[in-house]
Motif scaffolding. Structure first.
Motif, short mmCIF file in Angstrom:
data_model
loop_
_atom_site.label_atom_id
_atom_site.label_comp_id
_atom_site.label_asym_id
_atom_site.label_seq_id
_atom_site.Cartn_x
_atom_site.Cartn_y
_atom_site.Cartn_z
N ILE A 25 -47.36 23.66 -25.24
CA ILE A 25 -47.90 24.94 -25.71
C ILE A 25 -47.63 26.03 -24.68
O ILE A 25 -47.24 27.16 -25.03
CB ILE A 25 -49.41 24.82 -26.01
CG1 ILE A 25 -49.63 23.90 -27.23
CG2 ILE A 25 -50.03 26.19 -26.25
CD1 ILE A 25 -51.09 23.64 -27.53
N LYS A 26 -47.82 25.70 -23.41
CA LYS A 26 -47.59 26.68 -22.34
C LYS A 26 -46.13 27.13 -22.30
O LYS A 26 -45.83 28.33 -22.20
CB LYS A 26 -47.98 26.07 -20.99
CG LYS A 26 -47.81 27.01 -19.81
CD LYS A 26 -48.23 26.35 -18.51
CE LYS A 26 -48.03 27.30 -17.33
NZ LYS A 26 -48.44 26.66 -16.05
N LYS A 27 -45.21 26.17 -22.42
CA LYS A 27 -43.77 26.50 -22.40
C LYS A 27 -43.39 27.34 -23.62
O LYS A 27 -42.64 28.31 -23.51
CB LYS A 27 -42.95 25.22 -22.36
CG LYS A 27 -43.07 24.44 -21.05
CD LYS A 27 -42.33 23.10 -21.15
CE LYS A 27 -42.52 22.30 -19.86
NZ LYS A 27 -41.90 20.94 -19.96
N ASN A 28 -43.90 26.97 -24.78
CA ASN A 28 -43.63 27.73 -26.00
C ASN A 28 -44.19 29.13 -25.92
O ASN A 28 -43.59 30.09 -26.42
CB ASN A 28 -44.19 27.00 -27.22
CG ASN A 28 -43.30 25.88 -27.72
OD1 ASN A 28 -43.44 25.41 -28.83
ND2 ASN A 28 -42.36 25.43 -26.89
N ARG A 29 -45.36 29.28 -25.31
CA ARG A 29 -46.00 30.59 -25.19
C ARG A 29 -45.12 31.54 -24.37
O ARG A 29 -44.94 32.71 -24.72
CB ARG A 29 -47.37 30.46 -24.54
CG ARG A 29 -48.12 31.78 -24.42
CD ARG A 29 -49.44 31.58 -23.71
NE ARG A 29 -50.37 30.81 -24.52
CZ ARG A 29 -51.13 31.32 -25.48
NH1 ARG A 29 -51.05 32.62 -25.76
NH2 ARG A 29 -51.97 30.56 -26.15
N ILE A 30 -44.56 31.03 -23.27
CA ILE A 30 -43.70 31.86 -22.42
C ILE A 30 -42.48 32.34 -23.22
O ILE A 30 -42.12 33.53 -23.18
CB ILE A 30 -43.24 31.05 -21.18
CG1 ILE A 30 -44.44 30.78 -20.26
CG2 ILE A 30 -42.14 31.81 -20.43
CD1 ILE A 30 -44.13 29.83 -19.11
#
Length: 411
Positions: A25-30
């Motif tokens: 989720i963190k990688k996708n958010r960036i």
């Protein structure tokens, strides 16, 4: 862009609720934050075209120690996921938009043919037709064909036959091109019906004796499954449906809770291959395996499908996963497969063979397997000729003068 940020947060909340990892989720958010900024900076709209532009230039815009191919792939996965969510409200990590992409003077009518087929055939069949129509369109474009003629059709198939000698491939294309030409004529895109000019192609699939396993081998395979593990409980339940009820892989992975009638000990479903509705007994071996999995192993989620992934995001099991799990346990059991196939269809045929040896009539076997025609069942039972003889129906005696009197049975 404010609305896109709102949609983005909704998507991440959904991803979190259905089991996506915090790191993903963190990688996708960036990536998606960068995509929205990219749209704003270039005055682009949210679309497939802008998503592809962003992904192709991701490494240039945001250089890292990673290889450029990796950056393009991961950024594309993230923005495609966002496009899918905004469009449908669903999360699908593996969704890749595949536009038809036809161009040239024939593209409009060819696209109309594909759209017409979309409501008539299943997704797999539609993909095959898109592939063939796309190839035909590319051939016409490369040869500057403005008006399709009989000569163009013949030349196309001659060109195809140079590199493709398999009779099924030729037959497959001739069938689709014939449908396309018939559509073009009916809808007045062609002044004459050219479907009759498609070269005649005859193909009969070679009959192969289906693989099967003996009762002893089936027991060894089932006993090789670790039923104390969560994955083992799931796999045992899935494989039991193939072993005891003869369900196809697609029907096992698509099984929903609504298909199981616990009160009457029945399984009711519409078969994915034939669209035929069948009702099967919920045998104790199958029912107990399902209960053990659902109560003690299945991850808690709102999916309507019975069998779900053991790790990662919640999703139903794929047919390919079931195939590899069965193959894994057959290899684990150390059975000598002797060139036999190792998938769920082999277990389905094993059930047909067992029923035949028990003296079950062909109509009963056919009904159990969900065949639309008893003739299909004879292919599955072709190995056991001795038992097949016992399945023959009695023929009533005919009077000696039957042909003269009009044909009467002896009573």
């Amino acid at each position: 862009m404010e609305q896109l940020h709102i949609e983005k947060e909704k998507m991440f909340n959904l991803m979190e609720s259905i089991g996506f990892s915090d790191s993903l989720i963190k990688k996708n958010r960036i990536i998606i934050d960068r995509y929205i900024d990219y749209l704003n900076d270039h005055s682009y709209q949210l679309s497939l075209e802008s998503a592809n532009l962003f992904s192709e230039n991701y490494y240039t815009l945001f250089p890292t120690s990673r290889k450029s191919e990796y950056c393009v792939k991961k950024s594309r996965q993230a923005v495609y996921k966002f496009l899918r969510y905004v469009e449908t409200g669903e999360i699908n990590s593996r969704w890749i938009p595949k536009p038809i992409g036809l161009s040239g003077v024939h593209s409009k009518q060819f696209n109309l043919f594909i759209e017409d087929e979309r409501s008539k055939v299943k997704q797999l069949t539609l993909r095959e037709r898109i592939h063939v129509v796309t190839e035909f369109n590319e051939y016409l474009n490369s040869n500057n064909v403005l008006v399709i003629t009989s000569e163009d059709i013949i030349n196309y198939f001659l060109s195809f036959a140079k590199n493709n000698t398999h009779p099924h491939a030729f037959y497959h294309r001739s069938t689709i091109i014939k449908k396309l030409l018939k559509f073009l004529y009916i809808n007045k895109f062609l002044s004459e019906d050219l479907s009759g000019d498609v070269p005649y192609a005859k193909y009969q699939r070679p009959k192969e004796l289906p693989s099967s396993y003996t009762n002893e081998e089936i027991s060894i395979i089932l006993n090789s499954i670790d039923r104390n593990s969560k994955v083992g409980k799931r796999d045992y339940a899935m494989i039991s449906l193939a072993v005891y009820l003869g369900l196809r892989a697609g029907d096992i992975v698509n099984l929903e809770f609504s298909n199981i009638d616990w009160e009457n000990n029945l399984i009711k479903l519409t078969m994915s291959k034939t669209s035929k509705e069948i009702i099967l007994p919920l045998l104790p071996e199958v029912g107990n395996a399902l209960l053990d999995y659902i109560k003690n192993s299945r991850r808690k989620c709102d999916l309507k499908h019975v069998f779900v992934s053991a790790n990662g995001a919640y999703s139903k099991i794929k047919s390919s996963t079931l195939y590899y799990r069965i193959k894994y346990y057959i290899n684990l059991s150390k059975i000598d497969i002797k060139n036999r196939k190792c998938g769920p269809h082999a277990l389905r045929h094993s059930l047909a063979t067992r029923m035949l040896k028990q003296g079950q009539p062909l109509p009963i076997i056919s009904e159990t397997l969900g065949h639309s025609d008893t003739q299909i069942t004879t292919i599955y039972t072709s190995i056991d000729y001795d038992s097949l003889k016992h399945c023959a129906l009695d023929v009533l005696p005919i009077k000696s003068n039957a042909y003269i009197s009009g044909g009467e049975y002896d009573s």
